[in-house]
Design an enzyme around this catalytic site. Structure first.
Site, PDB file in Angstrom:
ATOM      1  N   ASN A 136       0.853  -1.189   0.000  1.00  0.00           N
ATOM      2  CA  ASN A 136       0.000   0.000   0.000  1.00  0.00           C
ATOM      3  C   ASN A 136       0.893   1.245   0.000  1.00  0.00           C
ATOM      4  O   ASN A 136       1.694   1.439   0.919  1.00  0.00           O
ATOM      5  CB  ASN A 136      -0.905  -0.045   1.243  1.00  0.00           C
ATOM      6  CG  ASN A 136      -1.839   1.142   1.315  1.00  0.00           C
ATOM      7  OD1 ASN A 136      -1.429   2.261   1.061  1.00  0.00           O
ATOM      8  ND2 ASN A 136      -3.077   0.904   1.669  1.00  0.00           N
ATOM      9  N   HIS A 147       1.062   6.242   1.844  1.00  0.00           N
ATOM     10  CA  HIS A 147       1.831   7.200   2.643  1.00  0.00           C
ATOM     11  C   HIS A 147       3.051   7.763   1.917  1.00  0.00           C
ATOM     12  O   HIS A 147       3.678   8.696   2.411  1.00  0.00           O
ATOM     13  CB  HIS A 147       2.143   6.611   4.012  1.00  0.00           C
ATOM     14  CG  HIS A 147       0.868   6.395   4.774  1.00  0.00           C
ATOM     15  ND1 HIS A 147       0.011   7.438   5.057  1.00  0.00           N
ATOM     16  CD2 HIS A 147       0.252   5.273   5.225  1.00  0.00           C
ATOM     17  CE1 HIS A 147      -1.068   6.966   5.679  1.00  0.00           C
ATOM     18  NE2 HIS A 147      -0.946   5.662   5.785  1.00  0.00           N
ATOM     19  N   HIS A 172      -5.502   3.706  -1.631  1.00  0.00           N
ATOM     20  CA  HIS A 172      -6.806   4.089  -1.097  1.00  0.00           C
ATOM     21  C   HIS A 172      -7.108   5.508  -1.542  1.00  0.00           C
ATOM     22  O   HIS A 172      -6.435   6.449  -1.122  1.00  0.00           O
ATOM     23  CB  HIS A 172      -6.752   3.997   0.439  1.00  0.00           C
ATOM     24  CG  HIS A 172      -8.053   4.243   1.126  1.00  0.00           C
ATOM     25  ND1 HIS A 172      -8.194   4.114   2.489  1.00  0.00           N
ATOM     26  CD2 HIS A 172      -9.278   4.608   0.666  1.00  0.00           C
ATOM     27  CE1 HIS A 172      -9.449   4.390   2.826  1.00  0.00           C
ATOM     28  NE2 HIS A 172     -10.116   4.704   1.737  1.00  0.00           N
ATOM     29  N   ARG A 230      -9.174   8.188  -0.843  1.00  0.00           N
ATOM     30  CA  ARG A 230     -10.127   8.615   0.183  1.00  0.00           C
ATOM     31  C   ARG A 230     -10.983   9.746  -0.342  1.00  0.00           C
ATOM     32  O   ARG A 230     -10.573  10.510  -1.216  1.00  0.00           O
ATOM     33  CB  ARG A 230      -9.380   9.062   1.446  1.00  0.00           C
ATOM     34  CG  ARG A 230      -8.677   7.928   2.176  1.00  0.00           C
ATOM     35  CD  ARG A 230      -8.112   8.414   3.492  1.00  0.00           C
ATOM     36  NE  ARG A 230      -9.187   8.640   4.443  1.00  0.00           N
ATOM     37  CZ  ARG A 230      -9.469   7.827   5.472  1.00  0.00           C
ATOM     38  NH1 ARG A 230      -8.740   6.760   5.701  1.00  0.00           N
ATOM     39  NH2 ARG A 230     -10.460   8.105   6.292  1.00  0.00           N
ATOM     40  N   ARG A 232      -6.788  12.891   0.957  1.00  0.00           N
ATOM     41  CA  ARG A 232      -5.702  13.361   1.838  1.00  0.00           C
ATOM     42  C   ARG A 232      -4.333  12.816   1.418  1.00  0.00           C
ATOM     43  O   ARG A 232      -3.323  13.387   1.745  1.00  0.00           O
ATOM     44  CB  ARG A 232      -5.985  13.018   3.288  1.00  0.00           C
ATOM     45  CG  ARG A 232      -5.862  11.561   3.607  1.00  0.00           C
ATOM     46  CD  ARG A 232      -6.015  11.313   5.081  1.00  0.00           C
ATOM     47  NE  ARG A 232      -7.350  11.634   5.549  1.00  0.00           N
ATOM     48  CZ  ARG A 232      -7.905  11.056   6.611  1.00  0.00           C
ATOM     49  NH1 ARG A 232      -7.215  10.175   7.325  1.00  0.00           N
ATOM     50  NH2 ARG A 232      -9.117  11.360   6.993  1.00  0.00           N
ATOM     51  N   GLU A 253      -8.630   0.621  -2.835  1.00  0.00           N
ATOM     52  CA  GLU A 253      -9.478   0.663  -1.643  1.00  0.00           C
ATOM     53  C   GLU A 253     -10.387   1.869  -1.773  1.00  0.00           C
ATOM     54  O   GLU A 253      -9.931   2.969  -2.133  1.00  0.00           O
ATOM     55  CB  GLU A 253      -8.624   0.809  -0.390  1.00  0.00           C
ATOM     56  CG  GLU A 253      -7.759  -0.397  -0.114  1.00  0.00           C
ATOM     57  CD  GLU A 253      -6.884  -0.180   1.110  1.00  0.00           C
ATOM     58  OE1 GLU A 253      -6.953   0.898   1.724  1.00  0.00           O
ATOM     59  OE2 GLU A 253      -6.115  -1.087   1.422  1.00  0.00           O
ATOM     60  N   THR A 271      -8.146   3.614   8.531  1.00  0.00           N
ATOM     61  CA  THR A 271      -9.389   2.845   8.540  1.00  0.00           C
ATOM     62  C   THR A 271      -9.467   2.094   9.863  1.00  0.00           C
ATOM     63  O   THR A 271      -8.747   1.131  10.085  1.00  0.00           O
ATOM     64  CB  THR A 271      -9.390   1.862   7.353  1.00  0.00           C
ATOM     65  OG1 THR A 271      -8.988   2.586   6.189  1.00  0.00           O
ATOM     66  CG2 THR A 271     -10.759   1.275   7.133  1.00  0.00           C
ATOM     67  N   GLU A 283     -11.248  -9.158   3.157  1.00  0.00           N
ATOM     68  CA  GLU A 283      -9.958  -8.845   3.766  1.00  0.00           C
ATOM     69  C   GLU A 283     -10.203  -8.719   5.259  1.00  0.00           C
ATOM     70  O   GLU A 283     -10.998  -7.877   5.703  1.00  0.00           O
ATOM     71  CB  GLU A 283      -9.365  -7.552   3.191  1.00  0.00           C
ATOM     72  CG  GLU A 283      -8.018  -7.237   3.845  1.00  0.00           C
ATOM     73  CD  GLU A 283      -7.199  -6.217   3.066  1.00  0.00           C
ATOM     74  OE1 GLU A 283      -7.263  -6.187   1.829  1.00  0.00           O
ATOM     75  OE2 GLU A 283      -6.495  -5.434   3.743  1.00  0.00           O
ATOM     76  N   HIS A 325      -3.660  -4.610   7.812  1.00  0.00           N
ATOM     77  CA  HIS A 325      -3.717  -3.456   8.713  1.00  0.00           C
ATOM     78  C   HIS A 325      -2.793  -3.668   9.902  1.00  0.00           C
ATOM     79  O   HIS A 325      -2.934  -4.631  10.645  1.00  0.00           O
ATOM     80  CB  HIS A 325      -5.132  -3.136   9.215  1.00  0.00           C
ATOM     81  CG  HIS A 325      -5.285  -1.665   9.509  1.00  0.00           C
ATOM     82  ND1 HIS A 325      -4.811  -1.094  10.676  1.00  0.00           N
ATOM     83  CD2 HIS A 325      -5.787  -0.652   8.775  1.00  0.00           C
ATOM     84  CE1 HIS A 325      -5.049   0.200  10.639  1.00  0.00           C
ATOM     85  NE2 HIS A 325      -5.639   0.501   9.497  1.00  0.00           N
TER      86      HIS A 325
HETATM   87  N1  PXP Z   1      -5.949  -3.050   4.113  1.00  0.00           N
HETATM   88  C1  PXP Z   1      -6.897  -2.084   4.187  1.00  0.00           C
HETATM   89  C2  PXP Z   1      -8.269  -2.409   3.725  1.00  0.00           C
HETATM   90  C3  PXP Z   1      -6.583  -0.789   4.649  1.00  0.00           C
HETATM   91  O1  PXP Z   1      -7.535   0.173   4.705  1.00  0.00           O
HETATM   92  C4  PXP Z   1      -5.256  -0.511   5.019  1.00  0.00           C
HETATM   93  C5  PXP Z   1      -4.894   0.869   5.477  1.00  0.00           C
HETATM   94  O2  PXP Z   1      -5.067   1.767   4.450  1.00  0.00           O
HETATM   95  C6  PXP Z   1      -4.305  -1.545   4.899  1.00  0.00           C
HETATM   96  C7  PXP Z   1      -4.682  -2.798   4.472  1.00  0.00           C
HETATM   97  C8  PXP Z   1      -2.867  -1.314   5.241  1.00  0.00           C
HETATM   98  O3  PXP Z   1      -2.736  -1.023   6.585  1.00  0.00           O
HETATM   99  P1  PXP Z   1      -1.324  -0.508   7.118  1.00  0.00           P
HETATM  100  O4  PXP Z   1      -1.061   0.779   6.432  1.00  0.00           O
HETATM  101  O5  PXP Z   1      -1.538  -0.379   8.579  1.00  0.00           O
HETATM  102  O6  PXP Z   1      -0.320  -1.558   6.744  1.00  0.00           O
END
Ligand code: PXP
Length: 244
Positions: free
Chosen positions: A13, A16, A49, A51, A55, A76, A107, A157, A192
């Protein structure tokens, strides 16, 4: 003996990377370049994602990444008309429906599929009709799994946030949910809060075939570089899987 699904995919992901870029309002670091670096280091797909408040990831990031990479993209998104339109226009390989509250930092909980079946059913159907693999990001509980199967989602998920925070019994809860999900015919993903230190037990769950990991890897990229952080994550995931 429980048979493990042979492969365990890593979706990186890159949200960030965009957070850091947006802090200065310029173009650096580029989430597309990070996606390419993660794939070159062994990631199996890219998760991002979009959003509602934009952001981090922006519409043009989704379009550029979709145009530039052939690896699976997992978008996402909240289950809104706007996001559904964007998903249909960009046709990512997969879409993961997540709950979204504007005030939250990330999330925070899973989607309440059991409480919103009738609102979610047409969104799942519309994404599937567009050829997009739909997953629902849910807390690892039976009512959510049963509701996901009932509204026709092929994938769930499992939210690993409570496990990552060290909640007692959370690994067992995930294990039971993965088992129940598989028995309902659902493909199980998880994500997550996963890190190099806590990924092993989740990667060892035999029914889980994909992990989506973001914040830790992007943070770790500052310390050891993104390719090294991704390679180590893949190696830890593979080590947790019995051979064969
Ligand atoms: N899976 C989903 C559905 C999420 O919303 C997120 C966070 O955006 C992640 C995985 C990844 O989580 P993390 O950034 O804590 O690894």
């Amino acid at each position: 003996m429980t048979l493990h699904a042979r492969t365990l995919r890593l979706g990186v992901n890159i949200d960030h990377v965009a957070t850091v870029r947006n802090a200065r309002g310029g173009a650096h670091p580029d989430p597309l370049a990070a996606a390419q670096a993660a794939l070159a280091a062994g990631a199996d797909g890219i998760t991002l994602h979009l959003r509602e408040d934009r952001r981090h990831i922006r519409d043009d990031d989704v379009a550029r990444i979709r145009a530039a990479i052939t690896a699976p993209i997992n978008l996402e998104m909240a289950a809104t008309a706007e996001m559904l339109r964007i998903a249909r226009d960009t046709t990512p390989h997969a879409a993961c429906l997540v709950p979204e509250r504007r005030a939250e930092v990330t999330t925070e909980g899973g989607l309440d599929v059991a409480g919103q079946r009738e609102a979610l059913r047409p969104v799942v159907a519309a994404l599937a009709a567009a050829g997009i693999r739909v997953s629902l990001f849910i807390d690892p509980d039976t009512p959510q799994l049963e509701a996901a199967a009932a509204i026709g989602a092929p994938v769930v998920e499992l939210h690993t946030g409570a496990y990552a925070h060290g909640g007692p019994g959370e690994l067992d809860r995930l294990a039971r949910a993965a088992e129940r999900g598989a028995s309902l015919g659902l493909e199980c993903h998880a994500g997550h809060g996963l890190t190099h230190d806590n990924v092993g037990p989740v990667a060892a769950l035999p029914q889980v075939v994909e992990l989506n990991i973001g914040h830790f890897l992007i943070g770790q990229a500052i310390l050891e570089g993104l390719p090294a952080a991704v390679r180590r994550m893949k190696a830890l995931m593979q080590a947790a899987r019995p051979p064969g």
